[in-house]
Design a protein around this motif. Structure first.
Motif, PDB file in Angstrom:
ATOM      1  N   PHE A   1       0.831  -1.201   0.000  1.00  6.77           N
ATOM      2  CA  PHE A   1       0.000   0.000   0.000  1.00  6.77           C
ATOM      3  C   PHE A   1       0.871   1.260   0.000  1.00  6.77           C
ATOM      4  O   PHE A   1       0.578   2.227  -0.707  1.00  6.77           O
ATOM      5  CB  PHE A   1      -0.899   0.014   1.237  1.00  6.77           C
ATOM      6  CG  PHE A   1      -2.216  -0.689   1.064  1.00  6.77           C
ATOM      7  CD1 PHE A   1      -3.406   0.012   1.160  1.00  6.77           C
ATOM      8  CD2 PHE A   1      -2.269  -2.041   0.820  1.00  6.77           C
ATOM      9  CE1 PHE A   1      -4.626  -0.630   1.017  1.00  6.77           C
ATOM     10  CE2 PHE A   1      -3.479  -2.696   0.671  1.00  6.77           C
ATOM     11  CZ  PHE A   1      -4.667  -1.992   0.766  1.00  6.77           C
ATOM     12  N   ALA A   2       1.926   1.261   0.808  1.00  4.75           N
ATOM     13  CA  ALA A   2       2.776   2.445   0.924  1.00  4.75           C
ATOM     14  C   ALA A   2       3.526   2.730  -0.372  1.00  4.75           C
ATOM     15  O   ALA A   2       3.642   3.886  -0.796  1.00  4.75           O
ATOM     16  CB  ALA A   2       3.765   2.267   2.074  1.00  4.75           C
ATOM     17  N   ASN A   3       4.029   1.683  -1.025  1.00  5.43           N
ATOM     18  CA  ASN A   3       4.885   1.865  -2.203  1.00  5.43           C
ATOM     19  C   ASN A   3       4.177   2.520  -3.378  1.00  5.43           C
ATOM     20  O   ASN A   3       4.820   3.193  -4.190  1.00  5.43           O
ATOM     21  CB  ASN A   3       5.471   0.523  -2.639  1.00  5.43           C
ATOM     22  CG  ASN A   3       6.559   0.037  -1.708  1.00  5.43           C
ATOM     23  OD1 ASN A   3       7.143   0.817  -0.953  1.00  5.43           O
ATOM     24  ND2 ASN A   3       6.843  -1.261  -1.746  1.00  5.43           N
ATOM     25  N   THR A   4       2.860   2.321  -3.490  1.00  3.86           N
ATOM     26  CA  THR A   4       2.131   2.910  -4.616  1.00  3.86           C
ATOM     27  C   THR A   4       1.333   4.149  -4.209  1.00  3.86           C
ATOM     28  O   THR A   4       0.563   4.678  -4.992  1.00  3.86           O
ATOM     29  CB  THR A   4       1.177   1.876  -5.257  1.00  3.86           C
ATOM     30  OG1 THR A   4       0.346   1.304  -4.242  1.00  3.86           O
ATOM     31  CG2 THR A   4       1.964   0.771  -5.936  1.00  3.86           C
ATOM     32  N   SER A   5       1.534   4.604  -2.985  1.00  2.00           N
ATOM     33  CA  SER A   5       0.811   5.783  -2.505  1.00  2.00           C
ATOM     34  C   SER A   5       1.537   7.071  -2.906  1.00  2.00           C
ATOM     35  O   SER A   5       2.676   7.039  -3.370  1.00  2.00           O
ATOM     36  CB  SER A   5       0.674   5.733  -0.976  1.00  2.00           C
ATOM     37  OG  SER A   5       1.937   5.955  -0.354  1.00  2.00           O
ATOM     38  N   SER A   6       0.861   8.184  -2.690  1.00  2.00           N
ATOM     39  CA  SER A   6       1.473   9.489  -2.975  1.00  2.00           C
ATOM     40  C   SER A   6       2.309   9.993  -1.812  1.00  2.00           C
ATOM     41  O   SER A   6       2.944  11.039  -1.922  1.00  2.00           O
ATOM     42  CB  SER A   6       0.370  10.519  -3.292  1.00  2.00           C
ATOM     43  OG  SER A   6      -0.329  10.169  -4.467  1.00  2.00           O
ATOM     44  N   ASN A   7       2.301   9.263  -0.696  1.00  2.00           N
ATOM     45  CA  ASN A   7       3.072   9.676   0.481  1.00  2.00           C
ATOM     46  C   ASN A   7       3.830   8.479   1.084  1.00  2.00           C
ATOM     47  O   ASN A   7       3.649   8.160   2.267  1.00  2.00           O
ATOM     48  CB  ASN A   7       2.156  10.305   1.530  1.00  2.00           C
ATOM     49  CG  ASN A   7       1.084   9.337   2.041  1.00  2.00           C
ATOM     50  OD1 ASN A   7       0.692   8.404   1.327  1.00  2.00           O
ATOM     51  ND2 ASN A   7       0.624   9.539   3.263  1.00  2.00           N
ATOM     52  N   PRO A   8       4.658   7.795   0.300  1.00  2.00           N
ATOM     53  CA  PRO A   8       5.322   6.579   0.806  1.00  2.00           C
ATOM     54  C   PRO A   8       6.179   6.820   2.041  1.00  2.00           C
ATOM     55  O   PRO A   8       6.322   5.923   2.876  1.00  2.00           O
ATOM     56  CB  PRO A   8       6.163   6.108  -0.382  1.00  2.00           C
ATOM     57  CG  PRO A   8       6.344   7.327  -1.234  1.00  2.00           C
ATOM     58  CD  PRO A   8       5.088   8.116  -1.080  1.00  2.00           C
ATOM     59  N   THR A   9       6.728   8.021   2.180  1.00  2.00           N
ATOM     60  CA  THR A   9       7.590   8.284   3.342  1.00  2.00           C
ATOM     61  C   THR A   9       6.802   8.352   4.646  1.00  2.00           C
ATOM     62  O   THR A   9       7.384   8.245   5.720  1.00  2.00           O
ATOM     63  CB  THR A   9       8.369   9.603   3.162  1.00  2.00           C
ATOM     64  OG1 THR A   9       7.436  10.682   2.979  1.00  2.00           O
ATOM     65  CG2 THR A   9       9.284   9.529   1.944  1.00  2.00           C
ATOM     66  N   LYS A  10       5.467   8.504   4.549  1.00  3.86           N
ATOM     67  CA  LYS A  10       4.633   8.555   5.753  1.00  3.86           C
ATOM     68  C   LYS A  10       4.755   7.260   6.558  1.00  3.86           C
ATOM     69  O   LYS A  10       4.640   7.275   7.792  1.00  3.86           O
ATOM     70  CB  LYS A  10       3.172   8.782   5.353  1.00  3.86           C
ATOM     71  CG  LYS A  10       2.178   8.827   6.509  1.00  3.86           C
ATOM     72  CD  LYS A  10       2.345  10.073   7.344  1.00  3.86           C
ATOM     73  CE  LYS A  10       1.304  10.154   8.444  1.00  3.86           C
ATOM     74  NZ  LYS A  10       1.479  11.357   9.285  1.00  3.86           N
ATOM     75  N   SER A  11       5.006   6.151   5.864  1.00  2.00           N
ATOM     76  CA  SER A  11       5.086   4.844   6.521  1.00  2.00           C
ATOM     77  C   SER A  11       6.509   4.443   6.864  1.00  2.00           C
ATOM     78  O   SER A  11       6.718   3.402   7.494  1.00  2.00           O
ATOM     79  CB  SER A  11       4.459   3.773   5.615  1.00  2.00           C
ATOM     80  OG  SER A  11       3.145   4.117   5.241  1.00  2.00           O
TER      81      SER A  11
END
Length: 272
Positions: free
Chosen positions: A239-249
Motif C-alpha cells: 500500500f505504501a509503495n504505490t501511494s502518494s506519500n510513501p515516506t509517511k510509513s
C-alpha cells in the motif's frame, strides 16, 4: 496498480497505517490455532489444505479481522472527519461477545461499527451488505452520492463488482491476506469520479503486541509473532509503495524491522 494510477485510470491516494494490537486472549487463541494448523500439516507448497485446516485458517483470520481494539481506533481516527461525506468502512465477517458490551448477545463487527459511529459521533451511516436487496442497494448508493449518508459500511459486498466511485476516504478494518483480493479492494476505492482528485486509505495494521513489549520475548516467541507480522507488513509495504506519500510509513516500517530484528529480504523466509 502504479501503472494504472500513473496512466490516469485510477485516482492517486494517500496511505495511513493505523496500528492496533491483539489483547492477551486474542493472542492466545491465535497462537493455539496456529499450533493446530501446524500439527495438521499446515499449508502445502502447492497452496492446498485439508478442509479442517481451511476452517482453522478462517477462524484465525477472523481473530485478526475482529481485533477488539479496532473499533476504538476507528472512532479516534474518523472523528476529525465526522462532518465529511463519501466515506467507506470495510469490516470483517466476525462477531463480538457482547458480555463486555452491556448485554449477553453476539453482535457483528459491522453492526457495532454502525452503532458507535451513530451514537458517539452522530454520523449518518448505513451498511451495504448481501442482506440488502438490489432496490435497497440502489437507494443507498444514491443517498451516498447525494450526501444524505456520510458513511457506508461493508464486508465483502463491494468486492463483488459493485462500483461506487464517489468513495474518497476508506477505513479498512479487515483485509484479506491474499494480495489479489486486497489489490482489487483498493481499486474499488480508487475509482475516478468528478471532483475526486485523490483518495485516502486508513489501513488498520494488526500486530500481536505493542512493539515496546517485543524485547521481552524469547526467540521462539518472536518467530511465532512473525507468522502474523509478515502478512500485515507485506500489505503495508504494498500500500505504501504505490501511494502518494510513501515516506509517511517509513518510520513505522523501520520500527517494525528494528523491533523484530528483520530485513525486508529475509522477512518472508524467516516468517514461514
Amino acid at each position: 496498480m502504479k501503472d494504472a494510477i500513473d496512466g490516469g485510470f485510477l485516482t492517486p491516494y494517500y496511505y495511513y497505517p493505523c496500528l492496533v494490537y491483539l489483547d492477551p486472549e486474542e493472542l492466545e487463541d491465535y497462537n493455539e490455532l496456529t499450533r493446530k494448523i501446524i500439527r495438521c500439516g499446515g499449508i502445502a507448497e502447492t497452496g492446498e489444505t485439508s478442509d479442517y485446516v481451511e476452517k482453522l485458517l478462517i477462524r484465525r483470520a477472523r481473530i485478526i479481522a475482529g481485533c477488539k481494539s479496532k473499533i476504538d481506533k476507528l472512532i479516534e481516527v474518523i472523528e476529525p472527519y465526522k462532518e465529511d461525506y463519501h466515506m467507506l468502512v470495510y469490516c470483517g465477517a466476525t462477531s463480538y461477545d457482547r458480555t463486555d458490551m452491556d448485554d449477553d448477545d453476539q453482535v457483528r463487527q459491522i453492526d457495532e461499527v454502525n452503532r458507535r459511529l451513530y451514537t458517539q459521533l452522530g454520523m449518518k451511516v448505513c451498511k451495504f451488505t448481501s442482506s440488502e436487496d438490489p432496490e435497497r442497494r440502489i437507494e443507498i448508493k444514491k443517498m451516498f452520492v447525494d450526501e444524505s449518508l456520510q458513511v457506508i459500511t461493508a464486508i465483502k459486498c463491494l468486492d463483488e463488482g459493485v462500483n461506487i466511485p464517489a468513495i474518497n476516504r476508506a477505513f479498512i478494518l479487515a483485509s484479506s491476506s491474499n494480495p489479489k483480493e486486497y489489490i482489487q479492494r483498493r481499486g474499488r476505492v480508487l475509482r475516478k469520479a468528478e471532483g475526486k482528485e485523490y483518495a485516502e486509505i486508513y489501513d488498520f495494521v494488526t500486530l500481536p503486541r505493542k512493539l515496546e513489549d517485543v524485547k521481552y520475548l524469547d526467540e521462539e516467541e518472536r518467530k511465532r509473532d512473525l507468522n502474523l507480522v509478515y502478512r500485515e507488513f507485506e500489505r503495508m509495504m504494498d500500500f505504501a509503495n504505490t501511494s502518494s506519500n510513501p515516506t509517511k510509513s517509513d518510520f513505522l516500517i523501520a520500527k517494525i524491522q528494528e523491533t523484530y530484528r528483520i530485513n525486508k529480504r529475509a522477512f518472508k523466509e524467516e516468517s514461514e
